[in-house]
Write an enzyme that holds these catalytic residues in place. Structure first.
Site, PDB file in Angstrom:
ATOM      1  N   LYS A 108       0.824  -1.213   0.000  1.00  0.00           N
ATOM      2  CA  LYS A 108       0.000   0.000   0.000  1.00  0.00           C
ATOM      3  C   LYS A 108       0.857   1.261   0.000  1.00  0.00           C
ATOM      4  CE  LYS A 108      -2.362  -1.298   3.668  1.00  0.00           C
ATOM      5  NZ  LYS A 108      -1.789  -2.655   3.824  1.00  0.00           N
ATOM      6  N   THR A 109       1.887   1.290   0.842  1.00  0.00           N
ATOM      7  CA  THR A 109       2.770   2.459   0.870  1.00  0.00           C
ATOM      8  C   THR A 109       3.512   2.615  -0.447  1.00  0.00           C
ATOM      9  OG1 THR A 109       3.059   2.221   3.268  1.00  0.00           O
ATOM     10  CG2 THR A 109       4.671   3.567   2.101  1.00  0.00           C
TER      11      THR A 109
ATOM     12  N   ASP B  25      -1.768   6.820   6.188  1.00  0.00           N
ATOM     13  CA  ASP B  25      -1.745   5.410   6.587  1.00  0.00           C
ATOM     14  C   ASP B  25      -2.634   5.209   7.812  1.00  0.00           C
ATOM     15  OD1 ASP B  25      -1.031   2.767   6.439  1.00  0.00           O
ATOM     16  OD2 ASP B  25       0.966   3.033   7.301  1.00  0.00           O
TER      17      ASP B  25
ATOM     18  N   THR C 111      -5.887  -1.364   7.073  1.00  0.00           N
ATOM     19  CA  THR C 111      -5.936  -2.823   7.189  1.00  0.00           C
ATOM     20  C   THR C 111      -7.319  -3.278   7.628  1.00  0.00           C
ATOM     21  OG1 THR C 111      -5.126  -2.659   9.476  1.00  0.00           O
ATOM     22  CG2 THR C 111      -3.485  -2.993   7.742  1.00  0.00           C
TER      23      THR C 111
ATOM     24  N   ARG D  66       6.612  -8.358   1.881  1.00  0.00           N
ATOM     25  CA  ARG D  66       7.507  -7.877   2.933  1.00  0.00           C
ATOM     26  C   ARG D  66       8.153  -9.051   3.669  1.00  0.00           C
ATOM     27  NH1 ARG D  66       4.625  -3.884   6.352  1.00  0.00           N
ATOM     28  NH2 ARG D  66       5.455  -2.390   4.845  1.00  0.00           N
TER      29      ARG D  66
END
Length: 364
Positions: A84-85, A129, A178, A237
């Site tokens: 997302k980032t 965020d 999230t 990640r």
């Protein structure tokens, strides 16, 4: 790029951050943030996975560029570690616009948000965020800012207080969450484009591992990448984190090349099994099977049995175990599936859920 220093402070105080120090936790720690800066793709062509999201987002950005206008507001939802980032940075790069980054926990007052919004440049991308954790007053201010590019700044207190309208330049808000279900409908409705980030398939994670290995100057063969991808819980990640740990093992214990055998041995040391379960995951399953016969058992009781906080079991271990089909949530409590017994190499008793004589609970 402008960083709101309060973002890191709020994240450090986040009680949900208990997973950040786990090898298999999808939250980013300090090392992840440093490495990810070097590994992030710079445009949509480089971005691996999320095919539908990329195609849809590409249309949104191209249309905005053709109009010479700021892109529509974008909401990205999905589990941590899925990109997302990275997508927010790509949006800013594709629009050739500055990027401002902050987070919901850092905005606890409407004045905090007003200060950020009033300093935006025309066309700037604001990445927010954990948008679901923003305070309600700030959230209500954001409605007007997103729709009318205007905020009302209250001056004074009590009966003498007055609201002064402040015009804002057109900007693009990229919200990330999230837990999309926690966003109020009026906020969700103000986003022109909404996308849900899915977990990655093993083949996609293999591409992620190969790309990261190339950028980190790590030698890995095809089978080594397959082994890492298969244990990465569908999350880029985590795949990059495991790659770094396997790289360390290969440099110290092998010839520096990551093979299937090297990756398997390294991840055995880090207690990551072939399905991506770590120590906490196996402790939860082991207690459920050995102490409670597969359940059902209450969450609090299960947490005591593994020596963890209830929230840790519920928010850190459970989601992956449920997604893997190893654990089920029922009205009577947590229950292990037949796959859980098989994964730990245990034989379920006759009266266990899903065992012989109990096939109906999971339809097996």
């Amino acid at each position: 790029m402008n960083w709101d220093e309060r973002t890191e402070t709020a994240a450090a105080a986040d009680p949900a951050g208990h997973a950040a120090d786990r090898l298999m936790g999808a939250e980013a720690d300090g090392e992840d943030q440093a490495v990810e800066a070097a590994l992030r793709p710079k445009d949509l062509r480089e971005f691996i996975g999320q095919t539908k999201v990329r195609e849809q987002l590409d249309l949104v950005l191209r249309a905005a560029r053709a109009r010479g206008a700021a892109a529509d507001h974008v909401l990205l939802s999905g589990a941590p570690g899925l990109g997302k980032t990275t997508l927010s940075m790509i949006i800013a790069a594709e629009m050739e616009a500055p990027l401002r980054i902050t987070s919901g926990p850092a905005i606890q007052h409407a004045g905090d948000l007003a200060a950020i919004l009033s300093s935006l440049q025309e066309g700037e991308v604001l990445f927010l965020d954990e948008i679901h954790r923003m305070s309600r007053p700030a959230e209500e201010m954001l409605y007007m800012a997103m729709e009318d590019f205007r905020v009302d700044v209250v001056v004074g207190k009590g009966p003498g207080a007055t609201a002064i309208p402040l015009e804002l330049p057109p900007f693009t808000l990229v919200g990330a969450t999230t837990r999309a279900g926690l966003l109020p409908p009026p906020l969700r409705d103000r986003f022109g484009f909404t996308a849900h980030m899915e977990f990655y398939e093993p083949a996609e994670l293999e591409l992620v591992v190969h790309r990261s290995a190339r950028l980190l100057d790590v030698r890995t063969d095809a089978e080594g990448a397959v082994e890492i991808a298969g244990r990465s819980r569908g999350t880029p990640r985590i795949a990059n984190r495991l790659l770094r740990r396997v790289r360390d093992y290969a440099q110290v214990k092998a010839d520096g090349v990551i093979t299937r055998e090297t990756a398997a041995r390294a991840l055995e040391i880090y207690e990551v099994d072939r399905r991506g379960l770590d120590r906490l995951d196996r402790a939860v399953l082991g207690s459920l099977l050995k102490l409670f016969g597969g359940g059902p058992v209450g969450l609090s009781t299960l947490a005591v049995a593994v020596g963890e906080e209830r929230e840790t079991v519920e928010e850190v271990a459970e989601p992956f175990l449920v997604r893997e089909g190893l654990l089920a949530r029922t009205p009577r409590g947590r229950v292990a599936t037949p796959a859980a017994w098989a994964h730990l190499g245990l034989t379920p008793p006759q009266n266990a859920p899903g065992g012989a004589g109990q096939p109906g609970l999971f339809g097996m």
